[in-house]
Motif scaffolding. Structure first.
Motif, PDB file in Angstrom:
ATOM      1  N   GLY A  80      68.585 161.165  19.028  1.00 24.75           N
ATOM      2  CA  GLY A  80      67.001 159.755  18.138  1.00 24.75           C
ATOM      3  C   GLY A  80      66.321 160.637  17.602  1.00 24.75           C
ATOM      4  N   VAL A  81      65.877 161.806  17.307  1.00 27.71           N
ATOM      5  CA  VAL A  81      64.666 162.929  18.006  1.00 27.71           C
ATOM      6  C   VAL A  81      65.436 163.244  16.260  1.00 27.71           C
ATOM      7  N   TRP A  82      66.871 163.774  16.643  1.00 30.70           N
ATOM      8  CA  TRP A  82      67.105 164.478  15.171  1.00 30.70           C
ATOM      9  C   TRP A  82      67.211 163.163  13.757  1.00 30.70           C
ATOM     10  N   GLY A  83      67.756 162.022  14.454  1.00 33.75           N
ATOM     11  CA  GLY A  83      67.775 160.813  13.226  1.00 33.75           C
ATOM     12  C   GLY A  83      66.736 160.578  12.840  1.00 33.75           C
ATOM     13  N   THR A  84      65.422 160.265  13.539  1.00 30.40           N
ATOM     14  CA  THR A  84      64.003 160.636  12.738  1.00 30.40           C
ATOM     15  C   THR A  84      63.572 161.472  11.879  1.00 30.40           C
ATOM     16  N   LEU A  85      64.017 162.908  11.908  1.00 29.56           N
ATOM     17  CA  LEU A  85      63.724 163.530  11.277  1.00 29.56           C
ATOM     18  C   LEU A  85      64.571 163.799   9.977  1.00 29.56           C
ATOM     19  N   ALA A  86      65.627 163.378  10.590  1.00 31.71           N
ATOM     20  CA  ALA A  86      66.664 163.366   8.901  1.00 31.71           C
ATOM     21  C   ALA A  86      65.725 162.504   7.969  1.00 31.71           C
ATOM     22  N   VAL A  87      65.341 161.021   7.990  1.00 33.25           N
ATOM     23  CA  VAL A  87      65.131 160.916   7.311  1.00 33.25           C
ATOM     24  C   VAL A  87      63.162 161.026   6.373  1.00 33.25           C
ATOM     25  N   GLY A  88      63.574 162.173   7.189  1.00 35.96           N
ATOM     26  CA  GLY A  88      62.116 162.754   6.136  1.00 35.96           C
ATOM     27  C   GLY A  88      63.002 164.310   5.483  1.00 35.96           C
ATOM     28  N   LEU A  89      64.062 163.988   5.712  1.00 41.34           N
ATOM     29  CA  LEU A  89      65.072 165.579   5.250  1.00 41.34           C
ATOM     30  C   LEU A  89      65.784 164.544   4.210  1.00 41.34           C
ATOM     31  N   LEU A  90      66.516 163.760   4.901  1.00 41.36           N
ATOM     32  CA  LEU A  90      67.757 162.819   3.597  1.00 41.36           C
ATOM     33  C   LEU A  90      67.105 161.863   3.440  1.00 41.36           C
ATOM     34  N   ALA A  91      66.382 161.487   3.277  1.00 42.40           N
ATOM     35  CA  ALA A  91      66.269 160.021   2.523  1.00 42.40           C
ATOM     36  C   ALA A  91      66.485 159.957   0.923  1.00 42.40           C
ATOM     37  N   ASN A  92      66.940 159.477   0.511  1.00 39.68           N
ATOM     38  CA  ASN A  92      67.167 159.594  -1.351  1.00 39.68           C
ATOM     39  C   ASN A  92      66.691 158.394  -1.897  1.00 39.68           C
ATOM     40  N   PRO A  93      65.831 158.768  -2.708  1.00 43.59           N
ATOM     41  CA  PRO A  93      65.598 157.841  -3.523  1.00 43.59           C
ATOM     42  C   PRO A  93      65.775 156.715  -3.975  1.00 43.59           C
ATOM     43  N   ASN A  94      67.819 156.951  -4.500  1.00 45.06           N
ATOM     44  CA  ASN A  94      67.542 155.658  -5.299  1.00 45.06           C
ATOM     45  C   ASN A  94      68.942 154.729  -4.582  1.00 45.06           C
ATOM     46  N   ALA A  95      68.550 155.329  -2.823  1.00 47.84           N
ATOM     47  CA  ALA A  95      68.999 154.429  -1.699  1.00 47.84           C
ATOM     48  C   ALA A  95      68.094 153.251  -1.552  1.00 47.84           C
ATOM     49  N   PRO A  96      68.367 151.759  -0.872  1.00 44.83           N
ATOM     50  CA  PRO A  96      67.973 150.605  -1.627  1.00 44.83           C
ATOM     51  C   PRO A  96      66.497 151.258  -0.397  1.00 44.83           C
ATOM     52  N   ALA A  97      66.236 151.678   0.581  1.00 45.63           N
ATOM     53  CA  ALA A  97      64.659 151.961   1.231  1.00 45.63           C
ATOM     54  C   ALA A  97      63.787 152.454  -0.058  1.00 45.63           C
ATOM     55  N   GLY A  98      64.224 153.703  -0.476  1.00 47.67           N
ATOM     56  CA  GLY A  98      63.818 154.262  -2.435  1.00 47.67           C
ATOM     57  C   GLY A  98      62.917 155.352  -1.225  1.00 47.67           C
ATOM     58  N   LEU A  99      62.828 155.679  -0.316  1.00 42.75           N
ATOM     59  CA  LEU A  99      61.818 157.050   0.293  1.00 42.75           C
ATOM     60  C   LEU A  99      62.111 158.243   0.577  1.00 42.75           C
ATOM     61  N   LYS A 100      61.192 158.715  -0.081  1.00 41.72           N
ATOM     62  CA  LYS A 100      61.459 160.453  -0.702  1.00 41.72           C
ATOM     63  C   LYS A 100      61.437 161.677  -0.004  1.00 41.72           C
ATOM     64  N   GLY A 101      63.091 161.893   0.399  1.00 41.69           N
ATOM     65  CA  GLY A 101      63.327 162.911   1.877  1.00 41.69           C
ATOM     66  C   GLY A 101      63.592 163.907   0.317  1.00 41.69           C
ATOM     67  N   LEU A 102      62.564 165.260   1.498  1.00 42.50           N
ATOM     68  CA  LEU A 102      62.252 166.128   1.005  1.00 42.50           C
ATOM     69  C   LEU A 102      63.977 167.478   0.441  1.00 42.50           C
ATOM     70  N   PHE A 103      65.067 167.068   0.884  1.00 45.18           N
ATOM     71  CA  PHE A 103      66.009 167.815   0.174  1.00 45.18           C
ATOM     72  C   PHE A 103      66.488 167.222  -1.272  1.00 45.18           C
ATOM     73  N   TYR A 104      65.766 166.006  -1.428  1.00 46.77           N
ATOM     74  CA  TYR A 104      65.973 165.204  -2.248  1.00 46.77           C
ATOM     75  C   TYR A 104      64.408 165.885  -3.591  1.00 46.77           C
ATOM     76  N   THR A 105      63.790 165.524  -2.874  1.00 47.55           N
ATOM     77  CA  THR A 105      62.579 165.283  -3.870  1.00 47.55           C
ATOM     78  C   THR A 105      61.629 166.506  -3.914  1.00 47.55           C
ATOM     79  N   GLY A 106      61.828 167.196  -2.918  1.00 48.65           N
ATOM     80  CA  GLY A 106      61.138 168.598  -2.866  1.00 48.65           C
ATOM     81  C   GLY A 106      59.544 168.543  -1.695  1.00 48.65           C
ATOM     82  N   SER A 107      59.325 167.609  -1.792  1.00 52.83           N
ATOM     83  CA  SER A 107      58.320 166.594  -1.431  1.00 52.83           C
ATOM     84  C   SER A 107      57.992 166.618   0.398  1.00 52.83           C
ATOM     85  N   ALA A 108      57.188 167.004   1.640  1.00 57.42           N
ATOM     86  CA  ALA A 108      57.704 167.295   2.633  1.00 57.42           C
ATOM     87  C   ALA A 108      56.615 166.286   3.858  1.00 57.42           C
ATOM     88  N   LYS A 109      55.927 165.465   2.379  1.00 56.32           N
ATOM     89  CA  LYS A 109      55.402 164.192   2.493  1.00 56.32           C
ATOM     90  C   LYS A 109      56.108 163.314   4.181  1.00 56.32           C
TER      91      LYS A 109
END
Length: 584
Positions: free
Chosen positions: A340-369
């Motif tokens: 549960g903890v890993w899955g929550t943090l994985a969003v911040g690391l692996l979210a793809n801006p081209n996925a339906p949610a459009g979130l900006k993950g660290l590995f795709y954008t370099g942004s740690a926000k």
């Protein structure tokens, strides 16, 4: 208004209607997951507690419903939300039922089944030694205040975490982290099952960890398949269009499949054989890991989540057992808390801006926000859950008590807590005492009527000088039984008694592992054949058995020979030599 605009509005309305129905279907699938949890927890524990496990899973939902009606739903989703922290309680479901149906009924049912999921995670971790009344109190508290408050922060649009942009689409943090952390606290406070850890009498340190296998891996597997099926509703119910739903179904399939493959390989390399129960846990771990970001990750992100989940669940389960000595029979902490903890943090690391949610993950954008927001959110959930559940379990322990007595635990909670002799009544180790109404059974004594048995001129008595009777007891490998049986029949043996038994010799068998814990291999499955002979020479039986069973390896078996005083055939009354002979 143009025809194109009218057409667009009609399509939007139809889509909204379809997804409104799908939302409720998803809620029904999540409810069905209660059956999955019940099967997993029952299969991974011992049969003497199966009824207790089923009862707890049933009451999680039923108690949770009552709590949600009176307070829980208002604290979570009320329109009057104070400072982004808590809803103002109301009884609108009673005072304005029509308005409640139109505005909140779907949300109520959906959040209720999610709440029941969070509550039921704890059942398996505290299984086999927790008082039923204490569990009911815990279930009421988590459904009444603990889950509704933190879930409101995340899913109420006015919640402070929601306002910050914290993303937990389907509950890695709100449900699984909360349930898994509560499972950890509960398992630690109730203590391990009797016999799980052997301590040194002088130092008090654990010197040995015993594996306690569950009674039905089949039930556990059934539960996992039910949960995986229900998870498509768990993750997908809140999808807003066809593309988002398809993406969610895809990620919800990839992550658990990869996690299971990872665990299979990991345990195969580590223990020499792939661990069945751990692979079942891994499928659930992958599902938990993808839950927060099922709408925000792509295929590669789902694969990464699955790989980490597959390793993480094994490491955490074994670390708790072997190092911290916290007894979690079903692996709830490793599956739900860690992932549960890993899955929550994985969003911040692996979210793809081209996925339906459009979130900006660290590995795709370099942004740690986004990762920073996810860290803050999961920290808040952990602090709230820890404080609330430590207090809850502490009060329960000091008042009604958390744990059953040693005698009750040994007997099993089915009988001591529920008056249930055995969850599998037909297999209860007791003689059936039902009266089936047989009124005409004849108790035969003395001479036997010709109509009822073969004609006997004389019932012989057993006297000195009568033929000698010898019992031969053969213990052998299960795989050799059919060959041995055929060989014995060929030398004239016409009757035998066969039993499945457990036993050991000096070697104690080959070391095996259950969930990473060495299994005490002192009792191995064998077959025992009992034969009484008179006409057939004892030496012939022995030599035949030796010839058939010999392989030259450890575990070929043993042969025991005993003198028998008498033999009586019940049907005819014959005794001695005649009792052993076939009817001509």
């Amino acid at each position: 208004m143009t025809m194109e605009e009218i057409t667009r509005l009609i399509e939007e309305a139809a889509t909204s209607e379809v997804f409104g129905v799908w939302f409720l279907i998803g809620a029904a699938l999540v409810f069905f997951m209660q059956a999955g949890f019940a099967m997993v927890e029952t299969g991974f524990t011992r049969a003497k507690n199966a009824g207790n496990i089923i009862m707890k899973n049933l009451m999680d939902f039923c108690i949770g419903t009552v709590m949600f009606i009176f307070l829980g739903f208002s604290l979570m989703m009320a329109e009057d939300y104070v400072m982004g922290i808590i809803g103002v309680p109301n009884l609108e479901i009673f005072t304005d039922f029509g308005g409640f149906i139109s505005e909140n009924a779907s949300s109520f049912v959906f959040n209720l089944v999610f709440c029941a999921t969070a509550a039921t995670i704890v059942s398996g971790a505290m299984a086999e030694r927790t008082k039923f009344i204490s569990y009911c109190i815990y279930s009421a508290v988590i459904s009444l205040v603990v889950y509704p408050i933190e879930a409101g922060w995340i899913w109420n649009s006015q919640g402070w975490l929601s306002q910050l942009g914290f993303h937990d689409f389907a509950g890695s943090a709100a449900i699984h982290t909360v349930g898994g952390l509560t499972a950890l606290i509960g398992a630690a406070m109730v203590g391990p099952r009797l016999g799980k850890y052997v301590r040194d009498k002088s130092s008090g340190k654990v010197k040995k960890v015993n594996a306690i296998p569950g009674h039905s891996i089949t039930l556990g597997a059934l539960g996992c398949f039910i949960l995986w099926f229900g998870w498509y509703g768990f993750n997908g119910a809140a999808a807003w269009d066809k593309n988002s739903l398809a993406s969610i179904f895809l990620t919800t399939t990839i992550a658990p499949a990869v996690a299971t493959c990872t665990t299979m390989i990991f345990t195969w390399i580590k223990n020499g054989k792939p661990d069945v129960s751990m692979c079942l846990n891994a499928s659930l771990a992958g599902l938990v890991g993808i839950t927060a970001g099922c709408d925000a990750l792509d295929a590669l992100g789902s694969i990464i989540v699955g790989i980490v989940s597959g390793v993480l669940v094994v490491v955490v389960v074994e670390f708790l057992d072997l190092k911290l000595h916290i007894d979690d029979p079903v692996g709830a902490v490793g599956v739900h808390f860690a992932n549960g903890v890993w899955g929550t943090l994985a969003v911040g690391l692996l979210a793809n801006p081209n996925a339906p949610a459009g979130l900006k993950g660290l590995f795709y954008t370099g942004s740690a926000k986004l990762l920073g927001i996810q860290l803050l959110g999961i920290a808040a959930v952990l602090v709230w859950t820890t404080a609330a559940m430590l207090l809850t379990f502490f009060i329960i322990k000091k008042t009604v008590g958390l744990r059953v007595s040693e005698e009750e635990e040994i007997k099993g909670l089915d009988s001591t807590e529920h008056g249930l002799p055995n969850a599998y009544a037909d297999f209860a180790p007791a003689v059936e005492n039902l009266d089936y109404g047989y009124k005409d059974a004849v108790a035969v004594t003395g001479e036997i009527p010709v109509a009822e048995a073969i004609e006997i001129k004389k019932v012989p008595s057993f006297e000195e000088g009568s033929p000698k009777f010898t019992k031969i007891e053969i213990i052998c490998k299960e795989s050799k039984f059919e060959t041995l049986k055929a060989a014995l029949v060929n030398i004239g043996i016409t009757g035998m008694t066969v039993s499945h038994v457990l036993g050991c010799g000096i070697q104690k068998g080959k070391q095996e592992y259950y969930r990473g814990i060495p299994v005490e291999a002192s009792l191995l499955p064998k077959v025992q054949i009992d034969i009484v002979v008179s006409k057939v020479p004892v030496r012939s039986v022995i030599e035949t058995a030796k010839a058939v069973l010999y392989t030259g390896h450890i575990g070929d078996g043993k042969i025991f020979v005993y003198d028998v005083e008498n033999v009586v055939k019940i049907r005819t009354g014959e005794e001695g030599y005649d009792a052993l002979q076939d009817v001509e």
